[in-house]
Scaffold this motif. Structure first.
Motif, PDB file in Angstrom:
ATOM      1  N   ASN A 177       0.479  -1.134  -0.194  1.00 44.86           N
ATOM      2  CA  ASN A 177      -0.251   0.012   0.009  1.00 44.86           C
ATOM      3  C   ASN A 177       0.835   1.099   0.132  1.00 44.86           C
ATOM      4  O   ASN A 177       1.351   1.935   0.378  1.00 44.86           O
ATOM      5  N   PRO A 178       1.178   1.568  -1.419  1.00 45.25           N
ATOM      6  CA  PRO A 178       2.491   2.858  -0.794  1.00 45.25           C
ATOM      7  C   PRO A 178       1.613   5.207  -1.514  1.00 45.25           C
ATOM      8  O   PRO A 178       0.765   4.485  -1.866  1.00 45.25           O
ATOM      9  N   ALA A 179       2.308   4.996  -1.383  1.00 38.68           N
ATOM     10  CA  ALA A 179       1.986   6.582  -1.561  1.00 38.68           C
ATOM     11  C   ALA A 179       1.869   7.042  -2.275  1.00 38.68           C
ATOM     12  O   ALA A 179       3.234   6.400  -3.104  1.00 38.68           O
ATOM     13  N   ILE A 180       1.069   7.192  -2.756  1.00 35.78           N
ATOM     14  CA  ILE A 180       1.224   7.403  -4.708  1.00 35.78           C
ATOM     15  C   ILE A 180       1.674   9.138  -5.007  1.00 35.78           C
ATOM     16  O   ILE A 180       0.410   9.579  -4.569  1.00 35.78           O
ATOM     17  N   GLY A 181       2.519   9.361  -5.282  1.00 36.07           N
ATOM     18  CA  GLY A 181       2.353  10.792  -5.982  1.00 36.07           C
ATOM     19  C   GLY A 181       2.292  11.262  -7.684  1.00 36.07           C
ATOM     20  O   GLY A 181       3.124  10.696  -8.043  1.00 36.07           O
ATOM     21  N   THR A 207       4.719  12.477 -14.441  1.00 31.21           N
ATOM     22  CA  THR A 207       5.098  11.667 -12.086  1.00 31.21           C
ATOM     23  C   THR A 207       4.383  11.179 -11.822  1.00 31.21           C
ATOM     24  O   THR A 207       4.133  12.010 -11.300  1.00 31.21           O
ATOM     25  N   VAL A 208       4.976   9.793 -12.132  1.00 27.29           N
ATOM     26  CA  VAL A 208       4.333   9.104 -10.898  1.00 27.29           C
ATOM     27  C   VAL A 208       5.337   8.863  -9.977  1.00 27.29           C
ATOM     28  O   VAL A 208       6.634   7.788 -10.342  1.00 27.29           O
ATOM     29  N   SER A 209       5.021   8.791  -8.877  1.00 30.02           N
ATOM     30  CA  SER A 209       6.098   8.172  -7.387  1.00 30.02           C
ATOM     31  C   SER A 209       5.157   7.342  -6.688  1.00 30.02           C
ATOM     32  O   SER A 209       3.955   7.674  -6.438  1.00 30.02           O
ATOM     33  N   ALA A 210       5.896   6.325  -6.253  1.00 23.91           N
ATOM     34  CA  ALA A 210       5.276   5.560  -5.557  1.00 23.91           C
ATOM     35  C   ALA A 210       6.266   5.360  -4.226  1.00 23.91           C
ATOM     36  O   ALA A 210       7.440   4.659  -4.439  1.00 23.91           O
ATOM     37  N   LYS A 211       5.761   5.397  -2.845  1.00 23.61           N
ATOM     38  CA  LYS A 211       6.743   5.216  -1.691  1.00 23.61           C
ATOM     39  C   LYS A 211       6.321   4.980  -0.217  1.00 23.61           C
ATOM     40  O   LYS A 211       4.714   4.987   0.136  1.00 23.61           O
ATOM     41  N   GLU A 219       9.616   6.970   3.947  1.00 28.84           N
ATOM     42  CA  GLU A 219      10.907   7.152   2.894  1.00 28.84           C
ATOM     43  C   GLU A 219      11.272   7.227   1.920  1.00 28.84           C
ATOM     44  O   GLU A 219      12.270   7.552   1.164  1.00 28.84           O
ATOM     45  N   GLN A 220      10.961   5.428   1.825  1.00 30.93           N
ATOM     46  CA  GLN A 220      12.030   4.385   0.658  1.00 30.93           C
ATOM     47  C   GLN A 220      10.954   4.729  -0.435  1.00 30.93           C
ATOM     48  O   GLN A 220       9.810   4.756  -0.674  1.00 30.93           O
ATOM     49  N   THR A 221      11.499   5.330  -1.710  1.00 26.84           N
ATOM     50  CA  THR A 221      11.103   5.763  -3.331  1.00 26.84           C
ATOM     51  C   THR A 221      10.778   4.075  -3.632  1.00 26.84           C
ATOM     52  O   THR A 221      12.630   3.654  -4.026  1.00 26.84           O
ATOM     53  N   VAL A 222       9.430   3.101  -4.343  1.00 28.84           N
ATOM     54  CA  VAL A 222       9.631   2.119  -4.161  1.00 28.84           C
ATOM     55  C   VAL A 222       9.473   1.771  -5.893  1.00 28.84           C
ATOM     56  O   VAL A 222      10.435   1.223  -6.367  1.00 28.84           O
ATOM     57  N   PHE A 223       9.399   2.968  -6.461  1.00 31.23           N
ATOM     58  CA  PHE A 223       9.291   3.494  -7.962  1.00 31.23           C
ATOM     59  C   PHE A 223       9.391   4.391  -8.633  1.00 31.23           C
ATOM     60  O   PHE A 223       8.609   5.422  -7.710  1.00 31.23           O
ATOM     61  N   LEU A 224      10.058   4.810  -9.591  1.00 32.65           N
ATOM     62  CA  LEU A 224       9.195   6.607  -9.997  1.00 32.65           C
ATOM     63  C   LEU A 224       9.321   6.138 -11.970  1.00 32.65           C
ATOM     64  O   LEU A 224      10.040   5.600 -12.190  1.00 32.65           O
TER      65      LEU A 224
END
Length: 158
Positions: free
Chosen positions: A45-49, A71-75, A78-83
């Motif tokens: 359940n990552p936080a999606i930006g 730009t989509v980031s999943a964290k 504090e750890q980036t899962v994917f960008l």
């Protein structure tokens, strides 16, 4: 009985009407980064930006390139899962548009045409990266435009 065929307008009358016409859609650039690889746990359940940006460049004459950058980031913490970053572009003829109409075309209409392509590319890149499918939600470009460009139209709506 005769049938009259209206003739196309000539001269100044022909140039008075504004025109916006799509000529091409193409992927300009894309990148995918997964620093740790696809480590998906059952409680995934990552936080999606989500960040959106639109730029307009002159190709030649009335031909404009509109580039929608998503730009989509999943964290997780504090750890980036994917960008993922996708730059989807379209070539549009924009003739005889007032400044207001040009801004609305570049900020609402063109990104609305390009977004479904971006959505598909993002989904495919995330899936190819080994992560669960990610479908971006629909974007109301008209609301975003109104929020970022306060003016007479938004003041009248309030």
């Amino acid at each position: 009985m005769s049938i009259e065929t209206p003739q196309p307008a000539t001269g100044a009358a022909a140039g008075a009407a504004g025109q916006l016409a799509l000529q091409a859609v193409y992927l300009k650039d894309c990148s995918f980064e997964a620093p740790q690889g696809p480590r998906v746990t059952p409680d995934w359940n990552p936080a999606i930006g989500l960040d959106l940006n639109t730029a307009v460049n002159v190709i030649e004459g009335d031909l404009r390139e509109v580039v929608l950058t998503v730009t989509v980031s999943a964290k997780i913490g504090e750890q980036t899962v994917f960008l993922v970053e996708v730059k989807q572009a379209g070539a549009f003829i924009m003739q005889n548009l007032s400044d207001d109409d040009f801004r609305r075309a570049a900020g609402i209409v063109c990104p609305g045409v390009l977004f479904p392509y971006v959505r598909a590319v993002v989904s495919q890149l995330v899936s190819l990266g080994g992560f669960p499918q990610l479908l971006l939600p629909p974007v109301n470009f008209e609301a975003l435009f109104a929020a970022n460009n306060p003016g007479p139209a938004s003041a009248a709506a309030n």
